[in-house]
Design a protein around this motif. Sequence first.
Motif, PDB file in Angstrom:
ATOM      1  N   GLY A 226       0.807  -1.211   0.000  1.00 30.29           N
ATOM      2  CA  GLY A 226       0.000   0.000   0.000  1.00 30.29           C
ATOM      3  C   GLY A 226       0.839   1.260   0.000  1.00 30.29           C
ATOM      4  N   TYR A 227       0.386   2.247  -0.755  1.00 31.27           N
ATOM      5  CA  TYR A 227       0.996   3.573  -0.914  1.00 31.27           C
ATOM      6  C   TYR A 227       2.269   3.547  -1.755  1.00 31.27           C
ATOM      7  CZ  TYR A 227      -2.442   5.235   2.408  1.00 31.27           C
ATOM      8  OH  TYR A 227      -3.632   5.543   3.020  1.00 31.27           O
ATOM      9  N   ALA A 228       2.685   2.369  -2.250  1.00 27.46           N
ATOM     10  CA  ALA A 228       3.837   2.321  -3.154  1.00 27.46           C
ATOM     11  C   ALA A 228       3.515   3.042  -4.461  1.00 27.46           C
ATOM     12  CB  ALA A 228       4.238   0.868  -3.424  1.00 27.46           C
ATOM     13  N   VAL A 229       2.307   2.825  -4.989  1.00 23.30           N
ATOM     14  CA  VAL A 229       1.899   3.492  -6.227  1.00 23.30           C
ATOM     15  C   VAL A 229       1.868   5.001  -6.019  1.00 23.30           C
ATOM     16  CG1 VAL A 229      -0.023   3.846  -7.828  1.00 23.30           C
ATOM     17  CG2 VAL A 229       0.605   1.526  -7.137  1.00 23.30           C
ATOM     18  N   LEU A 230       1.310   5.442  -4.917  1.00 27.04           N
ATOM     19  CA  LEU A 230       1.261   6.874  -4.631  1.00 27.04           C
ATOM     20  C   LEU A 230       2.672   7.461  -4.586  1.00 27.04           C
ATOM     21  CD1 LEU A 230      -0.259   9.468  -3.724  1.00 27.04           C
ATOM     22  CD2 LEU A 230       0.023   8.647  -1.377  1.00 27.04           C
ATOM     23  N   SER A 231       3.592   6.791  -3.913  1.00 31.23           N
ATOM     24  CA  SER A 231       4.960   7.298  -3.794  1.00 31.23           C
ATOM     25  C   SER A 231       5.631   7.379  -5.163  1.00 31.23           C
ATOM     26  CB  SER A 231       5.771   6.402  -2.856  1.00 31.23           C
ATOM     27  OG  SER A 231       5.207   6.407  -1.556  1.00 31.23           O
ATOM     28  N   ASP A 232       5.421   6.344  -6.000  1.00 33.75           N
ATOM     29  CA  ASP A 232       6.005   6.356  -7.344  1.00 33.75           C
ATOM     30  C   ASP A 232       5.433   7.494  -8.182  1.00 33.75           C
ATOM     31  OD1 ASP A 232       7.473   4.142  -6.666  1.00 33.75           O
ATOM     32  OD2 ASP A 232       6.134   2.705  -7.668  1.00 33.75           O
ATOM     33  N   LEU A 233       4.129   7.704  -8.097  1.00 29.07           N
ATOM     34  CA  LEU A 233       3.500   8.770  -8.880  1.00 29.07           C
ATOM     35  C   LEU A 233       3.997  10.135  -8.430  1.00 29.07           C
ATOM     36  CD1 LEU A 233      -0.181   7.459  -9.135  1.00 29.07           C
ATOM     37  CD2 LEU A 233       1.542   7.513 -10.942  1.00 29.07           C
ATOM     38  N   ARG A 234       4.114  10.319  -7.134  1.00 29.09           N
ATOM     39  CA  ARG A 234       4.609  11.601  -6.629  1.00 29.09           C
ATOM     40  C   ARG A 234       6.040  11.854  -7.086  1.00 29.09           C
ATOM     41  NH1 ARG A 234       2.508  11.616  -0.306  1.00 29.09           N
ATOM     42  NH2 ARG A 234       0.424  12.523  -0.697  1.00 29.09           N
ATOM     43  N   ALA A 235       6.818  10.775  -7.253  1.00 28.26           N
ATOM     44  CA  ALA A 235       8.223  10.926  -7.637  1.00 28.26           C
ATOM     45  C   ALA A 235       8.381  11.228  -9.126  1.00 28.26           C
ATOM     46  CB  ALA A 235       9.007   9.666  -7.273  1.00 28.26           C
ATOM     47  N   SER A 236       7.618  10.506  -9.962  1.00 25.15           N
ATOM     48  CA  SER A 236       7.845  10.665 -11.412  1.00 25.15           C
ATOM     49  C   SER A 236       6.621  10.318 -12.244  1.00 25.15           C
ATOM     50  CB  SER A 236       9.019   9.784 -11.846  1.00 25.15           C
ATOM     51  OG  SER A 236       8.754   8.420 -11.544  1.00 25.15           O
ATOM     52  N   GLY A 237       5.461  10.501 -11.699  1.00 22.63           N
ATOM     53  CA  GLY A 237       4.253  10.090 -12.402  1.00 22.63           C
ATOM     54  C   GLY A 237       3.755  11.103 -13.417  1.00 22.63           C
ATOM     55  N   ASP A 238       2.988  10.610 -14.385  1.00 19.67           N
ATOM     56  CA  ASP A 238       2.339  11.449 -15.399  1.00 19.67           C
ATOM     57  C   ASP A 238       0.843  11.380 -15.143  1.00 19.67           C
ATOM     58  OD1 ASP A 238       1.164  12.591 -17.604  1.00 19.67           O
ATOM     59  OD2 ASP A 238       2.224  11.372 -19.084  1.00 19.67           O
ATOM     60  N   TRP A 239       0.246  12.486 -14.697  1.00 19.97           N
ATOM     61  CA  TRP A 239      -1.160  12.459 -14.303  1.00 19.97           C
ATOM     62  C   TRP A 239      -2.067  12.120 -15.476  1.00 19.97           C
ATOM     63  CZ3 TRP A 239      -5.358  15.260 -15.987  1.00 19.97           C
ATOM     64  CH2 TRP A 239      -5.104  16.363 -16.797  1.00 19.97           C
ATOM     65  N   GLU A 240      -1.684  12.524 -16.694  1.00 22.74           N
ATOM     66  CA  GLU A 240      -2.531  12.226 -17.852  1.00 22.74           C
ATOM     67  C   GLU A 240      -2.533  10.729 -18.160  1.00 22.74           C
ATOM     68  OE1 GLU A 240      -0.712  15.174 -20.463  1.00 22.74           O
ATOM     69  OE2 GLU A 240      -2.694  16.101 -20.639  1.00 22.74           O
ATOM     70  N   ALA A 241      -1.393  10.073 -17.937  1.00 23.33           N
ATOM     71  CA  ALA A 241      -1.328   8.621 -18.149  1.00 23.33           C
ATOM     72  C   ALA A 241      -2.206   7.901 -17.129  1.00 23.33           C
ATOM     73  CB  ALA A 241       0.117   8.139 -18.040  1.00 23.33           C
ATOM     74  N   VAL A 242      -2.206   8.381 -15.888  1.00 23.73           N
ATOM     75  CA  VAL A 242      -3.057   7.781 -14.854  1.00 23.73           C
ATOM     76  C   VAL A 242      -4.524   8.038 -15.170  1.00 23.73           C
ATOM     77  CG1 VAL A 242      -3.609   7.724 -12.395  1.00 23.73           C
ATOM     78  CG2 VAL A 242      -1.245   8.044 -13.134  1.00 23.73           C
ATOM     79  N   GLN A 243      -4.828   9.239 -15.626  1.00 26.32           N
ATOM     80  CA  GLN A 243      -6.204   9.544 -16.014  1.00 26.32           C
ATOM     81  C   GLN A 243      -6.669   8.618 -17.120  1.00 26.32           C
ATOM     82  OE1 GLN A 243      -8.452  13.642 -16.952  1.00 26.32           O
ATOM     83  NE2 GLN A 243      -7.035  13.094 -18.569  1.00 26.32           N
ATOM     84  N   GLU A 244      -5.814   8.362 -18.099  1.00 29.40           N
ATOM     85  CA  GLU A 244      -6.169   7.472 -19.202  1.00 29.40           C
ATOM     86  C   GLU A 244      -6.385   6.045 -18.707  1.00 29.40           C
ATOM     87  OE1 GLU A 244      -7.511   6.196 -22.555  1.00 29.40           O
ATOM     88  OE2 GLU A 244      -7.040   8.316 -22.210  1.00 29.40           O
ATOM     89  N   MET A 245      -5.588   5.624 -17.724  1.00 28.87           N
ATOM     90  CA  MET A 245      -5.759   4.289 -17.150  1.00 28.87           C
ATOM     91  C   MET A 245      -7.124   4.175 -16.474  1.00 28.87           C
ATOM     92  SD  MET A 245      -3.597   2.399 -14.125  1.00 28.87           S
ATOM     93  CE  MET A 245      -2.040   2.755 -14.908  1.00 28.87           C
ATOM     94  N   VAL A 246      -7.504   5.192 -15.711  1.00 27.93           N
ATOM     95  CA  VAL A 246      -8.796   5.168 -15.025  1.00 27.93           C
ATOM     96  C   VAL A 246      -9.933   5.177 -16.044  1.00 27.93           C
ATOM     97  CG1 VAL A 246     -10.310   6.460 -13.473  1.00 27.93           C
ATOM     98  CG2 VAL A 246      -7.883   6.227 -12.924  1.00 27.93           C
ATOM     99  N   LEU A 247      -9.797   5.996 -17.087  1.00 28.04           N
ATOM    100  CA  LEU A 247     -10.825   6.038 -18.125  1.00 28.04           C
ATOM    101  C   LEU A 247     -10.942   4.700 -18.843  1.00 28.04           C
ATOM    102  CD1 LEU A 247     -10.171   9.575 -19.673  1.00 28.04           C
ATOM    103  CD2 LEU A 247     -12.254   8.844 -18.515  1.00 28.04           C
ATOM    104  N   SER A 248      -9.814   4.077 -19.138  1.00 30.12           N
ATOM    105  CA  SER A 248      -9.855   2.801 -19.871  1.00 30.12           C
ATOM    106  C   SER A 248     -10.438   1.674 -19.030  1.00 30.12           C
ATOM    107  CB  SER A 248      -8.449   2.428 -20.343  1.00 30.12           C
ATOM    108  OG  SER A 248      -7.596   2.152 -19.244  1.00 30.12           O
ATOM    109  N   SER A 249     -10.418   1.823 -17.709  1.00 34.97           N
ATOM    110  CA  SER A 249     -11.031   0.809 -16.847  1.00 34.97           C
ATOM    111  C   SER A 249     -12.548   0.845 -16.923  1.00 34.97           C
ATOM    112  CB  SER A 249     -10.587   1.012 -15.394  1.00 34.97           C
ATOM    113  OG  SER A 249     -11.243   2.134 -14.816  1.00 34.97           O
ATOM    114  N   GLY A 250     -13.087   1.993 -17.360  1.00 33.87           N
ATOM    115  CA  GLY A 250     -14.534   2.152 -17.407  1.00 33.87           C
ATOM    116  C   GLY A 250     -15.136   2.618 -16.101  1.00 33.87           C
ATOM    117  N   LEU A 251     -14.298   2.992 -15.135  1.00 32.63           N
ATOM    118  CA  LEU A 251     -14.803   3.411 -13.820  1.00 32.63           C
ATOM    119  C   LEU A 251     -15.658   4.666 -13.939  1.00 32.63           C
ATOM    120  CD1 LEU A 251     -14.781   3.089 -10.718  1.00 32.63           C
ATOM    121  CD2 LEU A 251     -12.711   4.498 -10.689  1.00 32.63           C
ATOM    122  N   ARG A 252     -16.839   4.599 -13.337  1.00 31.36           N
ATOM    123  CA  ARG A 252     -17.754   5.740 -13.300  1.00 31.36           C
ATOM    124  C   ARG A 252     -18.106   6.060 -11.858  1.00 31.36           C
ATOM    125  NH1 ARG A 252     -22.151   4.577 -18.054  1.00 31.36           N
ATOM    126  NH2 ARG A 252     -23.003   6.509 -17.216  1.00 31.36           N
TER     127      ARG A 252
END
Length: 563
Positions: free
Chosen positions: A196-222
């Motif tokens: 837990g929180y490993a993903v958050l730490s990685d994103l804070r270090a070098s993440g691309d918010w648009e790539a994460v947004q695209e991942m959430v959109l591609s999951s179909g989450l509403r």
Amino acid sequence: MALDQANGKGVWKSGRGKGRHTPKGRQYEDQALAEVQGLLGAHPRRRDLLIEFLHLLQDEYGHLSARHLRALAHEMRLSMAEIWEVASFYAHFDLVKEGEVPPPALTVRVCDSLSCELAGSEALFSALEAGMDPSQIRVVRAPCMGRCDTAPVLELGHYHIDHATPEKLQSAIDAGATHALIPAYQDLASYQAEGGYAVLSDLRASGDWEAVQEMVLSSGLRGLGGAGFPSGKKWGFVRANAGPRYLAVNGDEGEPGTFKDRYYLERTPHLMLEGMLISAWAVEAERCYIYMRDEYPAVLEIFRREIAALEGVGLVAPGYIELRRGAGAYICGEESAMIESIEGKRGLPRHRPPYVAQVGLFDRPTLVHNVETLHWVARVCREGPEILSAVKKNGRTGLRSYSVSGRVATPGVYLLPAGSTIRDVIVAAGGMAEGHRLKAYQPGGPSSGLLPASMDDVPLDFDTLQPHGTFIGSAAVVVLSDHESARDAALNMLRFFEAESCGQCTPCRAGCEKAVKLMQADTWDQPLLEELCMVMQDASICGLGQAAPNPIRLVMKHFADEV
């Protein structure tokens, strides 16, 4: 200044010409002010903390006395009228005027929502009302407490009694059980041990918010609070507006029949918290606010502990997450009403546009997500979008958490494919209760109305129910059997809306009241009810008044023989 024509003196002058020694209006008492200051302690006297301060007073004294409210008004530099209108808006505050007798030290709230009514809450309420000394114990009706799987339910102070009986209540009173029981849950250390929180730490270090947004959109989450808006799209809308930006978690799970958010938070709270912090990172939110309903005291305590733990290990800065406690107002589940409440005001829905992504908390762009939505944001980021997008049933994609109660063998929360039908849901819940046959069901709480057993092949998901005049909402499924009356169930729903309307707009305020009166007739005046429904749907400000006609219309359509 107007002058007294007889003596030429100002009308506010008296005695020897000196002005009044005190401001107009009621004066505060020194002792009451000292008591208020002691409770508020070092808290900043900010306007948005008003409801939190009212909770401190209510918890300490069991009511809100006029003397304490006057002192609070002085301490916060607010008018007494402003304090009073906010306090009187919320059901969990007991206001006591000068000369009035405060309520007893103990209050018993008996849930009267549909699931509890099916389980005998009316008889329970009558028995308690007749059997308790009203000078010692107050017995009141209350809307859904989010424990529909253990109906009937009552609350003694902040202690919930499941499958409640007068005997269980008396045992709790004798034992002095008035505080919430904290269930076993996954704490921070255990969550981190599982990654837990490993993903958050990685994103804070070098993440691309648009790539994460695209991942959430591609999951179909509403959005899983009921609206069903594609979750990732909100991030872009909020980021398009200049900061500072905020994030608000809508934990006011007040739709009768819904208890999925409580289910997850009492077990795995950090999934939601990590999803929240990922979303906050994505929109560069300067602060997160968690708005949690007062009916979930155990969840509130879990959050207090775990937010402190996050601060302790440096995952968030002190004060970055603010926990706000609701006060018994269903309307605050509407996102703009929730924002008003976080700001310390009455929970009145705002007119839109502008939308909260543009003008939200403190007039700044605000990302609002439901608890379960954020739960899935964390899981999608950890496990990939396929955790949702790879699940398919009846032409639908993803998973849904169905809160199931009523006439089933094993009520509870069931995670099923989003295309599941009511038959699938009932099978998951152990089948119908013994001696009962399916007659009708609520697909998404009272806002969705009732569908007949003949419509047992409709996928319970977003977009599939609208052609039938209803919607999935928060997936609060209440199952009715051949032992029930559909018209009585609809009346229960409208009484809820009547009690919970914020009163801001006439179509909803007056419409719900008139509907309840018309529905109590032996034979419904269907043309008049339909006209009333049309006005409420077309002219109400928010979803409460717009959806309240659904139970009426669907009963008239599918159960015409009863009305």
